[in-house]
Motif scaffolding. Structure first.
Motif, PDB file in Angstrom:
ATOM      1  N   ALA A 370       0.831  -1.199   0.000  1.00 54.12           N
ATOM      2  CA  ALA A 370       0.000   0.000   0.000  1.00 54.12           C
ATOM      3  C   ALA A 370       0.868   1.251   0.000  1.00 54.12           C
ATOM      4  O   ALA A 370       2.067   1.205   0.298  1.00 54.12           O
ATOM      5  CB  ALA A 370      -0.920  -0.001   1.224  1.00 54.12           C
ATOM      6  N   GLU A 371       0.242   2.379  -0.318  1.00 48.29           N
ATOM      7  CA  GLU A 371       0.958   3.651  -0.322  1.00 48.29           C
ATOM      8  C   GLU A 371       1.574   3.946   1.046  1.00 48.29           C
ATOM      9  O   GLU A 371       2.632   4.564   1.157  1.00 48.29           O
ATOM     10  CB  GLU A 371       0.008   4.775  -0.723  1.00 48.29           C
ATOM     11  N   SER A 372       0.946   3.456   2.106  1.00 52.74           N
ATOM     12  CA  SER A 372       1.439   3.655   3.466  1.00 52.74           C
ATOM     13  C   SER A 372       2.680   2.825   3.768  1.00 52.74           C
ATOM     14  O   SER A 372       3.349   3.045   4.782  1.00 52.74           O
ATOM     15  CB  SER A 372       0.344   3.279   4.463  1.00 52.74           C
ATOM     16  N   GLY A 373       2.966   1.840   2.908  1.00 49.60           N
ATOM     17  CA  GLY A 373       4.084   0.944   3.138  1.00 49.60           C
ATOM     18  C   GLY A 373       3.688  -0.369   3.777  1.00 49.60           C
ATOM     19  O   GLY A 373       4.486  -1.314   3.823  1.00 49.60           O
ATOM     20  N   HIS A 374       2.466  -0.452   4.286  1.00 45.38           N
ATOM     21  CA  HIS A 374       1.999  -1.711   4.845  1.00 45.38           C
ATOM     22  C   HIS A 374       1.751  -2.722   3.720  1.00 45.38           C
ATOM     23  O   HIS A 374       1.376  -2.352   2.598  1.00 45.38           O
ATOM     24  CB  HIS A 374       0.706  -1.511   5.640  1.00 45.38           C
ATOM     25  N   VAL A 375       1.945  -3.982   4.033  1.00 46.87           N
ATOM     26  CA  VAL A 375       1.680  -5.053   3.087  1.00 46.87           C
ATOM     27  C   VAL A 375       0.251  -5.535   3.290  1.00 46.87           C
ATOM     28  O   VAL A 375      -0.189  -5.758   4.419  1.00 46.87           O
ATOM     29  CB  VAL A 375       2.676  -6.210   3.292  1.00 46.87           C
ATOM     30  N   VAL A 376      -0.479  -5.689   2.192  1.00 49.02           N
ATOM     31  CA  VAL A 376      -1.872  -6.116   2.241  1.00 49.02           C
ATOM     32  C   VAL A 376      -2.023  -7.399   1.435  1.00 49.02           C
ATOM     33  O   VAL A 376      -1.557  -7.475   0.290  1.00 49.02           O
ATOM     34  CB  VAL A 376      -2.808  -5.023   1.688  1.00 49.02           C
ATOM     35  N   ALA A 377      -2.654  -8.404   2.041  1.00 50.51           N
ATOM     36  CA  ALA A 377      -2.884  -9.678   1.360  1.00 50.51           C
ATOM     37  C   ALA A 377      -4.381  -9.931   1.272  1.00 50.51           C
ATOM     38  O   ALA A 377      -5.110  -9.779   2.258  1.00 50.51           O
ATOM     39  CB  ALA A 377      -2.204 -10.815   2.112  1.00 50.51           C
ATOM     40  N   SER A 393      -0.508  -5.870   7.255  1.00 50.95           N
ATOM     41  CA  SER A 393       0.637  -6.099   8.141  1.00 50.95           C
ATOM     42  C   SER A 393       0.797  -4.974   9.157  1.00 50.95           C
ATOM     43  O   SER A 393       0.474  -3.807   8.888  1.00 50.95           O
ATOM     44  CB  SER A 393       1.924  -6.232   7.323  1.00 50.95           C
ATOM     45  N   LYS A 394       1.320  -5.318  10.322  1.00 53.49           N
ATOM     46  CA  LYS A 394       1.661  -4.306  11.320  1.00 53.49           C
ATOM     47  C   LYS A 394       2.891  -3.518  10.869  1.00 53.49           C
ATOM     48  O   LYS A 394       2.923  -2.290  10.954  1.00 53.49           O
ATOM     49  CB  LYS A 394       1.930  -4.964  12.668  1.00 53.49           C
ATOM     50  N   GLY A 395       3.910  -4.243  10.416  1.00 54.32           N
ATOM     51  CA  GLY A 395       5.129  -3.594   9.952  1.00 54.32           C
ATOM     52  C   GLY A 395       5.006  -3.092   8.528  1.00 54.32           C
ATOM     53  O   GLY A 395       4.007  -3.344   7.840  1.00 54.32           O
ATOM     54  N   LYS A 396       6.021  -2.372   8.095  1.00 49.79           N
ATOM     55  CA  LYS A 396       6.019  -1.786   6.759  1.00 49.79           C
ATOM     56  C   LYS A 396       7.114  -2.392   5.892  1.00 49.79           C
ATOM     57  O   LYS A 396       8.176  -2.777   6.374  1.00 49.79           O
ATOM     58  CB  LYS A 396       6.206  -0.267   6.841  1.00 49.79           C
ATOM     59  N   TYR A 397       6.805  -2.451   4.611  1.00 54.96           N
ATOM     60  CA  TYR A 397       7.756  -2.938   3.617  1.00 54.96           C
ATOM     61  C   TYR A 397       8.915  -1.963   3.486  1.00 54.96           C
ATOM     62  O   TYR A 397       8.720  -0.743   3.407  1.00 54.96           O
ATOM     63  CB  TYR A 397       7.043  -3.083   2.272  1.00 54.96           C
ATOM     64  N   VAL A 398      10.132  -2.501   3.475  1.00 54.05           N
ATOM     65  CA  VAL A 398      11.333  -1.690   3.295  1.00 54.05           C
ATOM     66  C   VAL A 398      12.060  -2.192   2.056  1.00 54.05           C
ATOM     67  O   VAL A 398      12.534  -3.333   2.024  1.00 54.05           O
ATOM     68  CB  VAL A 398      12.262  -1.768   4.523  1.00 54.05           C
ATOM     69  N   GLU A 399      12.122  -1.356   1.056  1.00 48.39           N
ATOM     70  CA  GLU A 399      12.787  -1.744  -0.187  1.00 48.39           C
ATOM     71  C   GLU A 399      14.228  -2.156   0.096  1.00 48.39           C
ATOM     72  O   GLU A 399      14.982  -1.433   0.737  1.00 48.39           O
ATOM     73  CB  GLU A 399      12.761  -0.577  -1.181  1.00 48.39           C
ATOM     74  N   GLY A 400      14.579  -3.354  -0.364  1.00 43.41           N
ATOM     75  CA  GLY A 400      15.953  -3.835  -0.219  1.00 43.41           C
ATOM     76  C   GLY A 400      16.250  -4.532   1.090  1.00 43.41           C
ATOM     77  O   GLY A 400      17.328  -5.116   1.243  1.00 43.41           O
ATOM     78  N   ASP A 401      15.310  -4.498   2.054  1.00 49.15           N
ATOM     79  CA  ASP A 401      15.545  -5.134   3.354  1.00 49.15           C
ATOM     80  C   ASP A 401      14.734  -6.427   3.418  1.00 49.15           C
ATOM     81  O   ASP A 401      13.660  -6.493   4.007  1.00 49.15           O
ATOM     82  CB  ASP A 401      15.144  -4.185   4.483  1.00 49.15           C
ATOM     83  N   ARG A 402      15.288  -7.461   2.835  1.00 48.31           N
ATOM     84  CA  ARG A 402      14.551  -8.721   2.746  1.00 48.31           C
ATOM     85  C   ARG A 402      14.329  -9.343   4.121  1.00 48.31           C
ATOM     86  O   ARG A 402      13.300  -9.983   4.364  1.00 48.31           O
ATOM     87  CB  ARG A 402      15.292  -9.693   1.825  1.00 48.31           C
ATOM     88  N   ARG A 403      15.265  -9.185   4.999  1.00 49.08           N
ATOM     89  CA  ARG A 403      15.119  -9.749   6.343  1.00 49.08           C
ATOM     90  C   ARG A 403      13.902  -9.162   7.044  1.00 49.08           C
ATOM     91  O   ARG A 403      13.126  -9.875   7.688  1.00 49.08           O
ATOM     92  CB  ARG A 403      16.390  -9.490   7.157  1.00 49.08           C
ATOM     93  N   ASN A 404      13.725  -7.846   6.933  1.00 40.07           N
ATOM     94  CA  ASN A 404      12.543  -7.196   7.496  1.00 40.07           C
ATOM     95  C   ASN A 404      11.276  -7.687   6.816  1.00 40.07           C
ATOM     96  O   ASN A 404      10.292  -8.049   7.482  1.00 40.07           O
ATOM     97  CB  ASN A 404      12.661  -5.680   7.329  1.00 40.07           C
ATOM     98  N   ASN A 405      11.304  -7.716   5.514  1.00 39.16           N
ATOM     99  CA  ASN A 405      10.096  -8.016   4.751  1.00 39.16           C
ATOM    100  C   ASN A 405       9.612  -9.450   4.950  1.00 39.16           C
ATOM    101  O   ASN A 405       8.406  -9.716   4.885  1.00 39.16           O
ATOM    102  CB  ASN A 405      10.335  -7.735   3.270  1.00 39.16           C
ATOM    103  N   MET A 406      10.539 -10.363   5.224  1.00 35.20           N
ATOM    104  CA  MET A 406      10.149 -11.760   5.388  1.00 35.20           C
ATOM    105  C   MET A 406       9.430 -12.025   6.703  1.00 35.20           C
ATOM    106  O   MET A 406       8.948 -13.139   6.931  1.00 35.20           O
ATOM    107  CB  MET A 406      11.371 -12.668   5.243  1.00 35.20           C
ATOM    108  N   ASN A 407       9.317 -11.010   7.561  1.00 37.20           N
ATOM    109  CA  ASN A 407       8.557 -11.144   8.803  1.00 37.20           C
ATOM    110  C   ASN A 407       7.231 -10.389   8.777  1.00 37.20           C
ATOM    111  O   ASN A 407       6.500 -10.377   9.768  1.00 37.20           O
ATOM    112  CB  ASN A 407       9.396 -10.639   9.983  1.00 37.20           C
TER     113      ASN A 407
END
Length: 688
Positions: A370-377, A393-407
């Protein structure tokens, strides 16, 4: 096994299927769900409201580069240009006419024909087939002398969700193929009289997931799979999956074999899925109930279709966990019905089951940022009169930070959809005829189930909401749908497409009748809902319209194709899995085929914008008794991929109904690796 024993499971659906859907498929794939009692007996009503919400500016949405992976996604291709304020990227506005993949639509193929049919100028070949060896120590497939040990080292059966993800730095010459293996049909896999214990073990080994490396000489050549490649992997019935999220460690999922409540063996009944922006694969555990014997008396057993009858596969004879009446295994069925996340680039990683996304009969899950950076499924519960869900998602997507995104899928908010039509009830006649305003449309609301880590359902804890999600949803009053299967957000526009396959029970007996979002009683052909969120994807309000009401106009079916002339479309019925191409067209695979005399299932392209909106063109047709699954569209390379499931389903080992994909003529010696029998396969279609 006698022919009588082989066929006993087919009887419940005889006479209940329409078109070419096999009663065998109903028995083995979904435990005759359509013949049994409807699981959802809640009294949720459908509300109509003339008021409509005002649409806001569309959010800028996109896939991203998935960090260092630079993932090339076939089933959800991102646009180089994000959605504009007008709601469409430049590529999407140009539509199908700008696609490199041009073809003349094929005519429907009669259901008795055992052929894989493609447009003029195209050819096809399998990439990988059931039984193909994956590892250096894998034995070659031997149809007449199969073993469970061999099958565990070979490609599994009935491949469904599929994606092809390019390996970074390979310049388009190497990729990984992911697929799940939904279910098995031992009637056509092994000869009659085969050792029953070994037969059951072969079936278990043919379930699960697979990751397979592919290679090609250049981007104009077809793919081949690589035996013994380092990323090749089978996920089997004894593979350990880590349960994550709020339910991990809960008393609701602990068993005598796993007192931690965190380590689950296997995944079963996987159907569709999705590929995340960070390069992992999601797979939905769907008809898991058919693998377990249960007391069948509790509210949760009834709501999830768990019964005391012996299962079709009888795995309960080999492993006590498949009979939840056994002491210590009462919670075993609660450990299935989740979204599974797999990292195809790390064969040493432990796959995850994401409890925060709820437990139901998941068709799959598809993610957008989403525009907010949250991941929506977005997720559909594939059963008659069940619901549509959304996870934020509670957390936000970070471009290039796969470790963050995988949680990101471990924690977040869960919602269920309520649709409101804007036409008077009297105008929704149940025939599929349009109301006076010329469209099936209205507004909607995402009703909260879990928000901010707290239950939004009175009387239920977070753990209870997530384990018994169907029961929790019943309490808040969502809309009963006609089997929500694949649910895909467009990365061009942010609009969400909800595929409702069918519901022949709508309006029968005391069951709920037609509603504006499900406008046809005894809906055997299905329809597709188009959702536009009011704001970005995290919004709790939306507008909706029906993209199409499916069927065959030539046979008298009442249909709707967004105003496109019905006599100029390819007939389409029972839409199932969908994908997008690079210019924003929707591609639909079918499972059940058009009504009336019945045709083989196929893959169809649908234009979503402009004067051609609603135009349906059939691209291919799969063989006799088969289902089209897992479409992957690489239109920039003029290539399309599909998984072909259960070819020849109605036959037996001794009397096959199909010889796909090898098509070895009778009396001819097969080439190495070929057999004269049906084999589920992943197929590529390309110019040539």
């Amino acid at each position: 096994m006698s022919e009588t024993a082989r066929k006993f499971t087919l009887l419940p659906m005889l006479g209940h299927t329409k078109g070419k859907r096999s009663p065998v498929t109903c028995a083995l794939k979904c435990d005759n769900a359509c013949a049994g009692d409807v699981c959802n007996t809640s009294s949720n009503s459908y509300f109509r409201d003339i008021a409509s919400a005002t649409m806001s500016r569309r959010a800028a949405l996109g896939l991203g580069a998935a960090g260092a992976l630079a993932v090339a996604l076939g089933s959800a291709v991102s646009s180089a240009e994000p959605a504009s304020a007008a709601g469409l990227s430049k590529a999407a506005k140009e539509g199908f006419g700008n696609s490199k993949l041009q073809f003349t639509a094929i005519k429907p193929v009669d259901k008795a024909v055992d052929a894989f049919t493609v447009p003029e100028g195209f050819t096809w070949q399998p990439i990988i087939r059931w039984g193909d060896p994956l590892f250096n120590d894998s034995p070659e497939f031997d149809l007449n002398n199969q073993t469970a040990a061999a099958q565990a080292r070979q490609f599994g059966y009935n491949n469904d969700y599929t994606d092809i993800v390019e390996i970074p730095g390979s310049k388009g010459r190497r990729a990984v193929l992911f697929t799940n293996h939904e279910y098995t049909n031992e009637n056509i896999m092994v000869p009659a009289g085969y050792d029953p214990v070994e037969t059951r073990a072969i079936g278990r080994a043919a379930h699960g997931l697979a990751v397979v490396e592919l290679e090609r000489k250049n981007t104009t050549k077809p793919w081949s799979y690589v035996k013994g490649a380092p990323l090749n992997r089978r996920y089997l019935s004894d593979t350990t999956y880590e349960l994550t999220g709020p339910v991990a460690g809960s008393s609701l999922v602990k068993t005598v074999a796993d007192p931690s409540g965190r380590a689950i063996k296997g995944t079963f009944g996987n159907c569709s899925g999705g590929t995340t922006p960070w390069g992992t694969i999601l797979s939905g555990e769907e008809n898991f109930n058919g693998y377990f014997v249960s007391a069948g008396t509790s509210a949760s057993d009834k709501r999830y279709g768990l019964t005391a009858k012996p299962t079709a596969r009888k795995w309960e004879l080999d492993d006590p966990r498949f009979d939840t009446r056994n002491a210590g295994y009462e919670n075993e069925a609660n450990r299935f019905g989740w979204i599974v996340e797999v990292d195809p680039f790390d064969p040493t990683s432990t796959p995850k089951k994401r409890s925060a996304m709820g437990r139901f009969k998941h068709e799959g899950a598809n993610v957008i940022v989403a525009e907010s950076g949250h991941v929506v499924a977005y997720m559909g519960d594939d059963e008659k009169f069940d619901y549509l869900y959304k996870f934020v998602s509670k957390g936000k997507y970070v471009e290039g930070d796969r470790r963050n995104n995988m949680n990101l899928l471990s924690e977040g908010d869960l919602y269920v959809a309520k649709f409101t039509g804007n036409s008077p009830a009297a105008e929704i006649t149940g025939t599929g005829a349009l109301p006076a305003d010329g469209a099936f449309d209205g507004t909607g609301e995402w009703l909260p189930l879990v928000v901010g880590g707290k239950s939004a359902v009175p009387g239920m804890s977070v753990e209870e909401v997530l384990v018994y999600t169907r029961l929790a949803a019943d309490k808040v009053g969502p809309t009963k749908m006609d089997r929500c299967e694949d649910v895909q957000p467009s990365l061009h526009t942010g609009k969400v497409y909800v595929v409702c396959t069918n519901n022949s029970d709508r309006g029968t007996g005391t069951k709920e009748g037609a509603t504006e979002v499900n406008p046809r009683t005894q809906n055997r052909d299905g329809h597709i809902v188009e959702i536009t969120e009011t704001g970005d994807q995290t919004s709790t309000l939306f507008n909706w319209t029906l993209l199409m009401v499916c069927g065959d106009p030539a046979q008298g079916d009442v249909t709707y194709f967004s105003g496109y002339p019905a006599d100029k479309v390819s007939p389409i019925s029972c839409p199932d899995n969908v994908a997008f191409d690079s210019v924003g067209n929707l591609w639909i695979s079918t499972d059940g085929a058009p009504s009336g005399i019945g045709y083989n299932d196929g893959l169809f392209r649908v234009t979503l914008d402009g004067a051609e909106r609603g135009r349906v063109e059939q691209f291919l047709s799969v063989p006799r008794d088969a289902e089209t699954c897992g479409p992957v569209i690489h239109d920039d390379e003029r290539t399309v991929f599909v998984s072909v499931q259960h070819p020849g389903e109605e036959g037996t080992f001794e009397a096959p109904h199909s010889f796909f994909p090898d098509y070895v003529p009778a009396g001819t010696t097969p080439a190495p690796g070929q057999v004269r029998a049906p084999r589920p396969s992943v197929v590529q279609v390309f110019r040539g």
